[in-house]
Design an enzyme around this catalytic site. Structure first.
Site, PDB file in Angstrom:
ATOM      1  N   LYS A  78      13.903  40.975   3.867  1.00  0.00           N
ATOM      2  CA  LYS A  78      13.508  40.583   5.223  1.00  0.00           C
ATOM      3  C   LYS A  78      13.824  39.108   5.447  1.00  0.00           C
ATOM      4  CE  LYS A  78       9.442  40.845   8.288  1.00  0.00           C
ATOM      5  NZ  LYS A  78       8.041  41.316   8.362  1.00  0.00           N
ATOM      6  N   SER A 154       6.904  44.673  11.686  1.00  0.00           N
ATOM      7  CA  SER A 154       7.956  43.744  12.031  1.00  0.00           C
ATOM      8  C   SER A 154       9.137  43.772  11.063  1.00  0.00           C
ATOM      9  CB  SER A 154       7.378  42.322  12.061  1.00  0.00           C
ATOM     10  OG  SER A 154       6.940  41.932  10.758  1.00  0.00           O
ATOM     11  N   SER A 178       3.209  45.715   8.789  1.00  0.00           N
ATOM     12  CA  SER A 178       4.639  45.507   9.007  1.00  0.00           C
ATOM     13  C   SER A 178       5.542  46.056   7.916  1.00  0.00           C
ATOM     14  CB  SER A 178       4.919  44.010   9.191  1.00  0.00           C
ATOM     15  OG  SER A 178       4.297  43.530  10.354  1.00  0.00           O
TER      16      SER A 178
END
Length: 406
Positions: A78, A154, A178
């Site tokens: 990420k 996210s 997330s």
């Protein structure tokens, strides 16, 4: 072979039917082909990935008995987590001027030490908070299962890169679900470990009180392998067939019906949840109703802490460099400014009380079973700016209490 689980892939490599280089090249080619359609990655590193793959092929030929546990395993990271030689942009225009990171985050380095091959930085919501947003340097990641649909956030790109077979696993972050949200929406397995069990150095934090890092993979077994490497628990070995073990019959907790009513589950989700519980019961699993702390109370404490800490970290710079941030991120950050210090302190005290209450409620069961999301995946352009506040967020419960969730 890019669609196989880790153990099957590694056995193929050991048998000589494929090479690590061929595997990595195939995934890199797929990234190039699908990037326009999925926006899964923010950046990928062809040269380093192929160089590492060639090195592993040499080890496979010369010293197959000394292979690391994750040889041949590709992963994405990420874009809120440092990878040496690559920028950490957090999908934000405000970070585009920064130089590439000089070092890996500890969890990334541990994966490399275990033999895993980093392909690149996965797309995400801006600073893991502002999305899906259409005014960022990279468009929002899309769900590979259905065109134009939300992949969860996210860690949206993390879910997409694994589900689209653009890597075997991904490292995500989780403040209020997330990791688990993109896992749920993409048919994957995501683990939010116990709070503090994995190091956060080299990670751009959203809120220190609730942030976690963890793996996303295609199966429970794959997720366990990645987590163990991130925790520094692995040792060099070739893959071995796991032997069957006998375990005591698990005792699984479920909330009493009035508790889940507050979550406003979509009918499809409620029906599937009931089917799962019925299947567990038919297979002789003890399903035990539990008295849990009020969901609305858990949601309120978690949301206040998250919004207040995000505003504390980002609000001043958002006001100073307003145009450098996306619209969704700006609106959420500035909303948090309205939470007073008195309210924040009260929420922190509530968090401590709720942590103790949840531990007490779960003391006689092995796990609590909850839906992975309150609603099914929706079209990306219909996701509300404050979707995570519209109804109690079931995933955020474990962030507030710090307990592990998968």
């Amino acid at each position: 072979m890019t669609h196989a689980d880790i153990q099957t892939m590694q056995h193929c490599l050991l048998a000589g039917t494929h090479s690590v280089t061929d595997l990595v090249q195939a995934q890199l080619d797929q990234i190039t082909t699908l990037q326009t359609h999925l926006s899964a990655y923010n950046e990928w590193d062809v040269a380093t990935a192929l160089s590492t793959a060639r090195q592993q092929d040499n080890v496979l030929k010369q010293r197959p008995d000394s292979l690391p546990p994750l040889f041949g395993v590709t992963f994405s990271v990420k874009d809120t987590i440092d990878v040496a030689g690559m920028k950490t942009t957090s999908s934000s225009r405000s970070q585009s001027h920064l130089p590439p990171a000089s070092d890996d985050a500890t969890i990334v380095q541990r994966l490399r030490d275990a033999g895993a091959i980093c392909l690149g930085k996965a797309n995400c919501h801006e600073f893991a908070f502002g999305g899906p947003s259409f005014d960022l340097p990279t468009p929002p990641a899309l769900n590979p299962w259905k065109k134009g649909y939300f992949p969860g956030g996210s860690s949206s790109g993390s879910g997409t890169t694994v589900a689209a077979h653009l890597c075997f696993a991904s490292v995500g972050t989780d403040t209020a679900g997330s990791i688990r949200s993109p896992s749920t929406h993409n048919g994957l397995v995501g683990l939010k470990p116990t709070y503090g069990s994995l190091p956060l150095d080299g990670v751009r934090l959203l809120t220190l009180s609730m942030d976690h890092v963890g793996p996303i993979a295609r199966s429970v077994a794959d997720c366990e392998k990645i987590y163990r490497a991130m925790a520094g628990q692995t040792h060099a070995h070739a893959p071995k067939k796991q032997s069957a073990t006998t375990v005591d019959r698990p005792r699984l907790g479920v909330p009493k019906p009035n508790w889940l009513q507050q979550a406003h589950l979509q009918p499809e989700v409620a029906d599937m949840y009931d089917q799962v519980l019925s299947q567990l019961d038919r297979n002789g699993i003890d399903v035990i109703p539990l008295d849990l702390p009020e969901l609305d109370t858990l949601q309120t404490a978690g949301a206040l802490i998250m919004m207040a800490e995000v505003a504390y970290i980002f609000a001043a710079d958002v006001r100073k460099n307003f145009d450098q941030y996306g619209r969704v991120f700006r609106s959420r950050v500035l909303a948090g400014e309205h939470i007073s210090s008195h309210t924040y302190i009260q929420a922190i005290q509530d968090q401590l009380r709720l942590q103790r209450a949840m531990t007490l409620a779960l003391q006689d069961v092995d796990a609590l079973i909850l839906p992975g999301a309150s609603s099914i995946a929706s079209p990306l352009n219909e996701v509300d700016t404050f979707y995570f506040l519209n109804a109690p967020n079931l995933n955020a419960v474990a962030n507030l209490t710090g307990q592990p969730a998968i």
